[in-house]
Structures are given as C-alpha cells and as structure tokens.
Design an enzyme around this catalytic site. Sequence first.
Site, PDB file in Angstrom:
ATOM      1  N   ASP A 293       0.868  -1.166   0.000  1.00  0.00           N
ATOM      2  CA  ASP A 293       0.000   0.000   0.000  1.00  0.00           C
ATOM      3  C   ASP A 293       0.914   1.228   0.000  1.00  0.00           C
ATOM      4  O   ASP A 293       2.133   1.122   0.158  1.00  0.00           O
ATOM      5  CB  ASP A 293      -0.964  -0.020   1.184  1.00  0.00           C
ATOM      6  CG  ASP A 293      -2.211   0.815   0.895  1.00  0.00           C
ATOM      7  OD1 ASP A 293      -2.161   1.684  -0.004  1.00  0.00           O
ATOM      8  OD2 ASP A 293      -3.245   0.624   1.551  1.00  0.00           O
TER       9      ASP A 293
HETATM   10  C1  NOJ Z   1      -4.066   3.884  -0.051  1.00  0.00           C
HETATM   11  C2  NOJ Z   1      -5.226   2.937   0.026  1.00  0.00           C
HETATM   12  O1  NOJ Z   1      -5.225   2.262   1.257  1.00  0.00           O
HETATM   13  C3  NOJ Z   1      -5.239   1.931  -1.105  1.00  0.00           C
HETATM   14  O2  NOJ Z   1      -6.419   1.189  -1.017  1.00  0.00           O
HETATM   15  C4  NOJ Z   1      -5.076   2.619  -2.418  1.00  0.00           C
HETATM   16  O3  NOJ Z   1      -5.175   1.684  -3.473  1.00  0.00           O
HETATM   17  C5  NOJ Z   1      -3.741   3.328  -2.440  1.00  0.00           C
HETATM   18  N1  NOJ Z   1      -3.732   4.330  -1.391  1.00  0.00           N
HETATM   19  C6  NOJ Z   1      -3.430   3.976  -3.789  1.00  0.00           C
HETATM   20  O4  NOJ Z   1      -4.205   5.064  -4.002  1.00  0.00           O
END
Ligand code: NOJ
Length: 762
Positions: A293
């Site tokens: 993430d």
């Molecule tokens: C943080 C989020 O938790 C995740 O779900 C997302 O895909 C990413 N950022 C990218 O934007």
Amino acid sequence: MEVLKIIKKLIFVMALSCAILVSEPLNNKDNKIENKINNLLNKMTLDEKIGQMNQYSNSWDLTGPKPKDNRNEARYDDIRKGLVGSMLNVNYVKNIRAAQELALESRLGIPLIFGVDVIHGYKTMFPIPLGLSSTWDMQAIEKAERIAAIEASAAGLNWTFSPMVDISRDPRWGRVMEGGGEDPYLGSQIAKAKIKGYQGNDLSANNTIAACAKHFAAYGAPTAGREYNSVEVSMNTLYNIYLPPFKACVDAGALTFMNGFHTLNGIPATGNQFLVNDILHDKWGWDGFMVSDWGSIGELQVHGTAKDLKQTAEIGANGSTDMDMESLAYFKHLKELVIEGKVKEEKINDSVRRILRAKFKLGLFDDPYRYCNEERQKKTLLADEHKKASLDVAKKSLVLLKNEKSILPLSKNIKSIALIGPLVKDTDAGIGGWSCQAGDEKAVSVYESMERNLSKNTKIFYAKGCEIYGKERTRYDLKIDLDENKSGFAKAIKTAKKADVVIAVVGETRHMSGEASSRMNIDLPGVQKELLMELKKTGKPLIVVLMNGRPLTIPWTAENADAILETWFAGHMAGDAIASVLLGDYNPSGKLPMTFPRTVGQIPIYYNQLSTGRPDNNTDWPYLSKYIDGSNKPQYPFGFGLSYSNFEYSNMKIDKSEMRMDDILKINIDVTNNSKIDGEEVVQLYIHDLVAKIARPIKELKGFQKVMIKAGETRTVEFEISKHDLFYYNDKYEKVCEPGEFEIMVGTNSNDVVTAKFTLNK
Ligand code: NOJ
C-alpha cells in the site's frame, strides 16, 4: 544398447515430470510466457530487476517538457533508465503514452504497468461498493466492473486497485463503503464477480484490466474502527471470516494483490511472511504479484518493526511484497541488501518474474500502447449506455428499510409533496467517495428527477432545512465541522405543512466515508435528526431517504418515520434511481450486506456470531450474554430489505435427513408473491453446524438466489448443499468437514427464517 535406450527414456520422462512440477503454468500460452520471462530475466542487471519492483506516483506534467525540479527530473530519468516498473495515478491516453514512451527508451524497453484506484467506476460512477453489494446480484456487479474496466482501459490504464474484499463488522470504519460488507460467503461471491468484471475472459484483450485484491489481510477489523489502527483477530476468525474472499480472488485468477497499512496480531501486513509466503503463495499457489500500500514498506519504521528504511526493504522483499508503492525503500536499498546477502537474488528474481508475468499476460510486451487510443477514449468515457447501466444497477442497490401502511410507492398524481433536507438538491453525494476521474461530474439530484417524473399537476415544495456542514469537508480536511444551525427549521416546517407528504433526504456527505474517514458517532450528522423530529410533529407522513457510506445508528428514525429508503451513494444516476423507487417504477429488491446497529455500543455487530455458553434467550434472567441498558438486537439485520411485493415462505423440504459426505442435499422452498405487484426476492440459505470441535457461528450464509416472482405466483426455489458448504477451518487451521447434525435455515433475511435439520454421516 536396449538397456541404454530404456535408461535414456527414463531420464527423459523424469526430467519432463520435474519440469512440469517446477513450472506452475499448465498450458502452452503460459509456457511460452514463462520462457519469455526467463529470457528477459537473464538479460536484466540487478538494478533493472529492482527497477521493476519500484512504483512511482504521477507528480508532474508528463506531456510537457522535462520537469525542472530536482525530484521530478530524477524520476523522469529513472523511468528512462529502466528503474521504474509501474506508475500509479497517471490518467488518460496522452499522459500514459508519454510515460510509456519514457519506459521504452530504457535499455530493455520493458513497458510500465499503470494502476489507478478505479473503485466504483472510472468516469461513469456506479453505486459505491457497499451499494453494489446490496444488489446481491452478481451479474449486475460484474457488469458494473466490466464497464469500469472498459472506461479505464479506454483511458490508457491496465490495472485497478480494486476490489477491496476486506470483510468488516465495524461501521465506524469509513472504508466499509469500499467493501462487500460483513459476510465471507457474500463477500466471496462479490469478489469473484468483480474480478471477472475487470479481467474478463481474456486479460490480453485491450478492454480488460488487472484486478487487485486488497488489503491482504483482515484490514477491515481495525481496533475501535479507527483507520490505520492495528488489527487483532484470532486465527479462527482470520481463517473462517477474513481470508475466504481473498481465496475467492485467487480462484478467480486475480492478477495482483495489495497488502495493508495495519499490523495483524502484532506483525505488519506489509512483508508478512506468514500471510504472503505461507498462505498466499505456498498454500494457495498464487503466482500474481503483490504491491505494497502507499508507503507501507517505509511505514514499517513507524510501526517499530524496522530500525531504518533499509531494514524495511529487507522485510518487504523477504515477505514477497513484490512492488514498492512510493516508499523508495527498494530503490534506495535493495541492491545493497542483495550484495550483503540479506535478500537473496533468487527472491528478487521471483518478484520480478511475477511482475513480468502480469505484464506479459496483459499483452504489454506485444504492444505497450495497446490501451492508448484517443478516439476510443473519447467514444467510451461517459457513454450513454454506461450511464444507463449505472442507473439499472443503482435501482437494484436501494434497500427499503421501512414502509408502514404501504405508504410507498407514491402516486405520480399525488397533489403535493414537500422535499426537505440538505441532500434533496445535492448533486455531489450521489457520486460517492473514491470517485476516480468523476472530477466535477454531477449526480442527478432527487429534486430534479422527482420534478421530471411527477405529474405536471403535482405541487412540489422545497426547503433545505439545514446544512450538514458549516464548511464542507473535502477529502483532505482533517476535521468535520458539523452545522448546529437550526435557523432553516421554521421554513422547513412551514413547507412540510403545505404538502400531503414529506420526503426528507438526509445523510452523510460523500467525504464522510472512505479512507481516513472513521467516525466515533454514526448518527445522522449535525442537526438532521432534530429536523426529522420537527417534520414528524407536523403530522404529515414522513418518508426518509438516506444517503450514506456506512450503516448509521438511526433508532429514532426507524421508530418514527413512515418509510425509509437506504440509497447509499448510488452513482451518477442516483436521483433517477431513487425517484423510480419512490414513484413505483421500480420495485425495490436490495438487501443489507451489513447489520445496522441501534447504537455504537453494540459494535462490532454481525449476524454470524459464535455460539456462547449463555446466549440471550429473551428472558429476564440477567446472567446471559446481553446488555443491561439495551437490546442485543440490531436495528436491521444482515440480509434485510423490503419490497413492494409481499413474499411468503412455506413448504420447506429437504430431500434427505441423513447425508453422506459425497451426497448432495437438496432443499426446496415455496416463495409466494402475495401481492399485486411483480417483484424480486433474494432467497437466503443459512446453516448452523450444531456440534463441532470448535464453536461455530449461529448462522452462516451458504447460498442465495435473486428471483423474480410475478404477482400472485409461487416459485419453488431449490438449493443444493454439498460437503464443500459444510467445511470450516479447525483449531489446526485445516479445512474439515465434521459429521453431525446441522440446521438449515431459509428466509428473506438472516433473522426471519424457516428451519429444518439433517445429519451428515461419514
Ligand atoms: C491507499 C489505500 O489504502 C489503497 O487502497 C489505495 O489503493 C492506495 N492508497 C493507492 O491510491
């Protein structure tokens, strides 16, 4: 001579079977890909390999001249040097082409893979995922994601960070809006439908995109519902509740996974060897790639499980986090770690293999610009048929929670109505949070659609009544500034008094749910409940239309409103979907994928609780599992949702009372539509394993069918149960199916069921 021949033959057969055993792919196409991957890998330097594992977010004008600032100039050059494998947040053909051109200038010309959060539509917005889940209609869900993929791929993309398949039992957590709800079975069906929708049958087609199952695993259980908080779940709950939807994603062929920001029982999900190496790869045999993430590798320092960025890279790579989203840990330290022997080059090769495999499967090596067609982009985004599909699924996502004296649907010739509330004319909420490229796109408002659909003779009165916010919260505001101002009430009351019926449109704004939007109080925000109370005092029938991204606590409304329609955030066509239900053009068929609590004190609340030694049996005896200041009962149970039709269940039959392990048990039930209107019903099947080695839930959903039943008709709905529906993970985390007695329950929601029993024999 003959002996030699036989030995040679034997060696050949053994070598062949070894080759088959070590190379996972089974068919020719896959074998060809594996060969290409190996050839390419042999040509790659260590820097280039690590480059594939590095993902940057777009932060400069890709179509303009080379960026002048140091950071972006360096990144621009990194791509050209083959030190970047993927980019996120690059949108539209022109930009994606420009970035891809840079990558193709690199020594080996390995194309980038481009990912974006396409959560419920790319440009055409569909209902938020929790709304989509309320349809219980897998074809509709697949179609919504198919269209999302068609639009995203037309805009140059080939990867979505979706579906989020995190089961959640805590509506305080803002991200419940992004998921499938609380149930592992429903969640697994939804997961499969979504993967199919995004990836289609042919990943190499230029209108399919790679899916990403996230956030592996159990991110939906943050302590106290607080975003980014640690997760503590037992192994029993992990295996039986949180993992099944991820396994469903593997079975459906999900090309990628994402880990999470959380710790699971103390160990960060990022670089978690147990989750990724042991379960995902070794046990489930998955061969896709795992992206971190955002910055979650770097955050291992903040968790206190790594002393510096270098150690985070070591943990991430050894835990098979194949791609680093924006923490630069791999970029800065992985090479050093390989040289020092802390990360084996073979581990890097495995990660790179997985990333290249995805790129080959997407056809990026055949034509890196295969998604880059300006003409197609123009024709595809916001196409009329996409809006129409969004409307169809939006109607299915609405859940009728109350309808006293069948006040709904309203006649289109009603003399007068009052539309009151801060969301009546709102064109923003319907679009929902995490709305990708919706930009300034507007949703159809309830006001606009009611005005268009009511008879010309109907008088429509309107008052806003109150605001939700003093100042609207944007995605990046830290605090919500709820409006306490009641100065609009007087006009609202006056307006209500003029009309035959009041429709109040209230709820949350779209940025009150989603990431970083946990709430500790999940009542109707601001003074909206007080507004409803004043409207009730006018004595006019009160219909409440809710817009929200999570289950809310609404005991007063549940008690006092005449009708309640839960609409979540229903997408671009929200107003039209809502009007079609209010005015009877569509008979509501949605069912709740998450329990509605009466009060936050009941959370976590979910229907599939484990048996306790002292279950609440509704007597006055105090020493039972209950509260002294309120009921255990939810406001609305899982699976609940009314229809304008009246469905009656009768005549449940099972074809045997004893079943052997390899038998199929057939269950039949008659569902009669005892009304004058055709309607769709979601017939739900639950089981209860009455005696098992470890305590089993009092109910578990194991099947459902959404069926259309004509007015006055009876349909016999048939379910089949096999041992595959009776398995669970025991205390050794083995999948077991234990002989013994089971209860079967079929009904219209998890609470109202008819019951039968059978015994499973060895
Ligand atoms: C943080 C989020 O938790 C995740 O779900 C997302 O895909 C990413 N950022 C990218 O934007």
